[in-house]
Design an enzyme around this catalytic site. Structure first.
Site: not given
Length: 188
Positions: A14, A74, A147
């Protein structure tokens, strides 16, 4: 770390300019097992370019330690602030460049797709995703950053997307389907 021939290791990331989260799973094709989860803290860097350099170097270090077979990342989401979007794109690019330098295939997933594959809801909160991951991968709350669980969610989403049950029959066209399934076709 020795792997069986049917095993894959998936690194999920991410990307972020303050914190880049990551998670790594090992899969035998039937189930996924958590290998590690963590975050690259970039808050100590004032210069954006130093953050990008650090994302690249830390991602490379993770790849060299765990030897993943694939990277699931992502995709940056479109927000109102174009400058933030550009910075997130650079962070993603740094992680992708690290993976490419080690010849890893890269798979990109939209945030909604990742959330949907983990929780069944595309609008799930980060907390809901983290809670579901803890249940699926059977690990406790290690007071990690959300995260990090988002990075892990990208890896698990990729596992789910690439391990769909395969149909015994495949069809090249409607005519092929009708020929292979005569009892399912109604005659006019």
């Amino acid at each position: 770390m020795k792997k069986e021939p049917s095993e894959r290791i998936i690194l999920g990331i991410d990307p972020g300019t303050s914190i880049t989260g990551y998670g790594i799973i090992r899969t035998d094709g039937r189930e996924a097992v958590l290998l590690t989860i963590g975050a690259i803290d970039l808050s100590k860097f004032d210069d954006h370019y130093l953050k990008i350099k650090n994302i690249f170097e830390q991602t490379l270090s993770i790849i060299d330690e765990f030897h993943p077979d694939e990277l699931a990342i992502e995709a940056p989401f479109y927000g109102k602030n174009v400058q933030s979007m550009l910075k997130l794109g650079r962070a993603q690019g740094a992680a992708i460049a690290a993976a490419l330098s080690r010849s890893l295939p890269i798979f990109e997933y939209a945030p909604r797709k990742i959330k949907m594959s983990i929780t069944g809801q595309g609008a799930a909160s980060k907390e809901q995703v983290a809670s579901m991951l803890m249940k699926i991968l059977k690990f406790g709350d290690m007071k990690m950053k959300l995260d990090a669980t988002d990075g892990l969610a990208a890896a698990l989403c990729h596992f789910y997307q690439t391990n769909s049950p395969v149909s015994e029959k495949s069809y090249n066209s409607w005519k092929d389907f009708m020929n292979k399934n005569p009892k399912r076709v109604r005659k006019p």
